[in-house]
Design a protein around this motif. Structure first.
Motif, PDB file in Angstrom:
ATOM      1  N   ALA A   1     -45.501 -16.466  12.591  1.00  0.00           N
ATOM      2  CA  ALA A   1     -46.811 -16.217  13.189  1.00  0.00           C
ATOM      3  C   ALA A   1     -47.699 -15.498  12.189  1.00  0.00           C
ATOM      4  O   ALA A   1     -47.287 -14.549  11.541  1.00  0.00           O
ATOM      5  CB  ALA A   1     -46.666 -15.388  14.464  1.00  0.00           C
ATOM      6  N   GLY A   2     -48.923 -15.988  12.043  1.00  0.00           N
ATOM      7  CA  GLY A   2     -49.849 -15.409  11.094  1.00  0.00           C
ATOM      8  C   GLY A   2     -49.773 -16.052   9.720  1.00  0.00           C
ATOM      9  O   GLY A   2     -50.594 -15.786   8.857  1.00  0.00           O
ATOM     10  N   LYS A   3     -48.775 -16.918   9.521  1.00  0.00           N
ATOM     11  CA  LYS A   3     -48.638 -17.617   8.243  1.00  0.00           C
ATOM     12  C   LYS A   3     -48.613 -19.134   8.470  1.00  0.00           C
ATOM     13  O   LYS A   3     -49.518 -19.832   8.057  1.00  0.00           O
ATOM     14  CB  LYS A   3     -47.371 -17.172   7.514  1.00  0.00           C
TER      15      LYS A   3
ATOM     16  N   VAL B   1     -48.190 -20.633  11.628  1.00  0.00           N
ATOM     17  CA  VAL B   1     -48.801 -20.920  12.933  1.00  0.00           C
ATOM     18  C   VAL B   1     -49.525 -19.683  13.431  1.00  0.00           C
ATOM     19  O   VAL B   1     -49.321 -18.586  12.909  1.00  0.00           O
ATOM     20  CB  VAL B   1     -47.728 -21.354  13.973  1.00  0.00           C
ATOM     21  N   GLY B   2     -50.352 -19.871  14.461  1.00  0.00           N
ATOM     22  CA  GLY B   2     -51.064 -18.732  15.034  1.00  0.00           C
ATOM     23  C   GLY B   2     -50.136 -17.811  15.811  1.00  0.00           C
ATOM     24  O   GLY B   2     -50.199 -16.590  15.665  1.00  0.00           O
ATOM     25  N   ILE B   3     -49.295 -18.396  16.648  1.00  0.00           N
ATOM     26  CA  ILE B   3     -48.313 -17.617  17.408  1.00  0.00           C
ATOM     27  C   ILE B   3     -46.990 -18.368  17.461  1.00  0.00           C
ATOM     28  O   ILE B   3     -46.947 -19.584  17.277  1.00  0.00           O
ATOM     29  CB  ILE B   3     -48.777 -17.283  18.840  1.00  0.00           C
ATOM     30  N   VAL B   4     -45.927 -17.629  17.702  1.00  0.00           N
ATOM     31  CA  VAL B   4     -44.593 -18.197  17.881  1.00  0.00           C
ATOM     32  C   VAL B   4     -44.127 -17.816  19.285  1.00  0.00           C
ATOM     33  O   VAL B   4     -44.364 -16.692  19.736  1.00  0.00           O
ATOM     34  CB  VAL B   4     -43.597 -17.647  16.829  1.00  0.00           C
ATOM     35  N   ILE B   5     -43.465 -18.739  19.958  1.00  0.00           N
ATOM     36  CA  ILE B   5     -42.869 -18.458  21.254  1.00  0.00           C
ATOM     37  C   ILE B   5     -41.354 -18.356  21.063  1.00  0.00           C
ATOM     38  O   ILE B   5     -40.736 -19.263  20.510  1.00  0.00           O
ATOM     39  CB  ILE B   5     -43.176 -19.571  22.287  1.00  0.00           C
ATOM     40  N   GLU B   6     -40.771 -17.256  21.532  1.00  0.00           N
ATOM     41  CA  GLU B   6     -39.329 -17.056  21.419  1.00  0.00           C
ATOM     42  C   GLU B   6     -38.588 -18.030  22.333  1.00  0.00           C
ATOM     43  O   GLU B   6     -38.922 -18.149  23.508  1.00  0.00           O
ATOM     44  CB  GLU B   6     -38.959 -15.613  21.788  1.00  0.00           C
ATOM     45  N   THR B   7     -37.598 -18.734  21.782  1.00  0.00           N
ATOM     46  CA  THR B   7     -36.819 -19.694  22.559  1.00  0.00           C
ATOM     47  C   THR B   7     -35.361 -19.276  22.734  1.00  0.00           C
ATOM     48  O   THR B   7     -34.602 -19.979  23.408  1.00  0.00           O
ATOM     49  CB  THR B   7     -36.863 -21.097  21.911  1.00  0.00           C
ATOM     50  N   MET B   8     -34.974 -18.152  22.131  1.00  0.00           N
ATOM     51  CA  MET B   8     -33.590 -17.671  22.273  1.00  0.00           C
ATOM     52  C   MET B   8     -33.393 -17.156  23.699  1.00  0.00           C
ATOM     53  O   MET B   8     -34.201 -16.376  24.209  1.00  0.00           O
ATOM     54  CB  MET B   8     -33.308 -16.538  21.283  1.00  0.00           C
TER      55      MET B   8
ATOM     56  N   LYS C   1     -47.092 -12.554  17.792  1.00  0.00           N
ATOM     57  CA  LYS C   1     -48.354 -12.718  17.067  1.00  0.00           C
ATOM     58  C   LYS C   1     -48.213 -12.436  15.581  1.00  0.00           C
ATOM     59  O   LYS C   1     -49.039 -12.860  14.796  1.00  0.00           O
ATOM     60  CB  LYS C   1     -49.432 -11.826  17.678  1.00  0.00           C
ATOM     61  N   VAL C   2     -47.177 -11.706  15.209  1.00  0.00           N
ATOM     62  CA  VAL C   2     -46.893 -11.403  13.806  1.00  0.00           C
ATOM     63  C   VAL C   2     -45.382 -11.492  13.620  1.00  0.00           C
ATOM     64  O   VAL C   2     -44.635 -10.858  14.365  1.00  0.00           O
ATOM     65  CB  VAL C   2     -47.376  -9.987  13.406  1.00  0.00           C
ATOM     66  N   GLY C   3     -44.953 -12.285  12.656  1.00  0.00           N
ATOM     67  CA  GLY C   3     -43.525 -12.391  12.387  1.00  0.00           C
ATOM     68  C   GLY C   3     -42.935 -13.679  12.943  1.00  0.00           C
ATOM     69  O   GLY C   3     -43.639 -14.661  13.134  1.00  0.00           O
ATOM     70  N   GLU C   4     -41.617 -13.650  13.200  1.00  0.00           N
ATOM     71  CA  GLU C   4     -40.932 -14.879  13.573  1.00  0.00           C
ATOM     72  C   GLU C   4     -39.973 -14.655  14.730  1.00  0.00           C
ATOM     73  O   GLU C   4     -39.654 -13.524  15.079  1.00  0.00           O
ATOM     74  CB  GLU C   4     -40.192 -15.455  12.374  1.00  0.00           C
ATOM     75  N   ALA C   5     -39.502 -15.766  15.299  1.00  0.00           N
ATOM     76  CA  ALA C   5     -38.537 -15.729  16.386  1.00  0.00           C
ATOM     77  C   ALA C   5     -37.162 -15.362  15.839  1.00  0.00           C
ATOM     78  O   ALA C   5     -36.934 -15.360  14.629  1.00  0.00           O
ATOM     79  CB  ALA C   5     -38.484 -17.095  17.080  1.00  0.00           C
TER      80      ALA C   5
ATOM     81  N   GLY D   1     -45.857 -22.332  17.397  1.00  0.00           N
ATOM     82  CA  GLY D   1     -44.523 -22.740  16.981  1.00  0.00           C
ATOM     83  C   GLY D   1     -43.510 -22.286  18.013  1.00  0.00           C
ATOM     84  O   GLY D   1     -43.582 -21.166  18.507  1.00  0.00           O
ATOM     85  N   LEU D   2     -42.569 -23.166  18.351  1.00  0.00           N
ATOM     86  CA  LEU D   2     -41.527 -22.819  19.310  1.00  0.00           C
ATOM     87  C   LEU D   2     -40.234 -22.516  18.582  1.00  0.00           C
ATOM     88  O   LEU D   2     -39.681 -23.379  17.902  1.00  0.00           O
ATOM     89  CB  LEU D   2     -41.297 -23.971  20.291  1.00  0.00           C
ATOM     90  N   GLY D   3     -39.765 -21.298  18.718  1.00  0.00           N
ATOM     91  CA  GLY D   3     -38.473 -20.925  18.165  1.00  0.00           C
ATOM     92  C   GLY D   3     -38.489 -20.631  16.688  1.00  0.00           C
ATOM     93  O   GLY D   3     -39.540 -20.469  16.069  1.00  0.00           O
ATOM     94  N   PRO D   4     -37.284 -20.571  16.091  1.00  0.00           N
ATOM     95  CA  PRO D   4     -37.163 -20.208  14.681  1.00  0.00           C
ATOM     96  C   PRO D   4     -37.736 -21.278  13.764  1.00  0.00           C
ATOM     97  O   PRO D   4     -37.862 -22.436  14.143  1.00  0.00           O
ATOM     98  CB  PRO D   4     -35.646 -20.066  14.488  1.00  0.00           C
ATOM     99  N   GLY D   5     -38.102 -20.848  12.575  1.00  0.00           N
ATOM    100  CA  GLY D   5     -38.632 -21.775  11.580  1.00  0.00           C
ATOM    101  C   GLY D   5     -40.134 -21.652  11.383  1.00  0.00           C
ATOM    102  O   GLY D   5     -40.698 -22.294  10.506  1.00  0.00           O
ATOM    103  N   PHE D   6     -40.777 -20.846  12.202  1.00  0.00           N
ATOM    104  CA  PHE D   6     -42.221 -20.622  12.092  1.00  0.00           C
ATOM    105  C   PHE D   6     -42.481 -19.134  11.921  1.00  0.00           C
ATOM    106  O   PHE D   6     -41.767 -18.317  12.479  1.00  0.00           O
ATOM    107  CB  PHE D   6     -42.957 -21.095  13.342  1.00  0.00           C
TER     108      PHE D   6
END
Length: 82
Positions: A15-17, A19-26, A36-40, A8-13
Motif C-alpha cells: 500500500a502506498g507503492k 496499490v492505494g490500499i491492501v486488504i488483509e486476506t489472512m 493504507k501503508v505497508g503490506e498484508a 490489492g488483496l492479500g500478500p504481494g502488494f
C-alpha cells in the motif's frame, strides 16, 4: 500505481507503492483489515480448512497470462470427474 484507486488483496502488494490500499486476506482477527501503508501478512502456503478442504480449494497458474472465468462470483461449481 495503475489507476486513481487501486486495491490489492492479500500478500504481494504494498500500500502506498504498488496499490492505494491492501486488504488483509489472512484468516483471523485482521481478516478484511484495510492497510493504507505497508503490506498484508505473508502467505503461509497453507490454506485454511473449509468443509474438510484445504489445498484443493486453491488454484495456481502454471504460466502467466489472462484468466477468463466461465462462472460468476456466487455460482455453484462442482468437481469434475476425471
Amino acid at each position: 500505481m495503475m489507476a486513481p484507486i487501486t486495491i490489492g488483496l492479500g500478500p504481494g502488494f504494498i500500500a502506498g507503492k504498488d496499490v492505494g490500499i491492501v486488504i488483509e486476506t489472512m484468516r483471523g482477527h485482521n481478516l478484511g483489515r484495510i492497510i493504507k501503508v505497508g503490506e498484508a501478512e505473508k502467505n503461509t502456503g497453507n490454506p485454511g480448512d473449509i468443509g474438510g478442504f484445504t489445498t484443493e480449494r486453491v488454484i495456481y497458474a502454471k504460466v502467466s497470462g489472462k484468466f477468463k472465468s466461465l462462472k460468476k462470483i456466487g455460482d455453484i461449481v462442482k468437481k469434475m470427474k476425471q
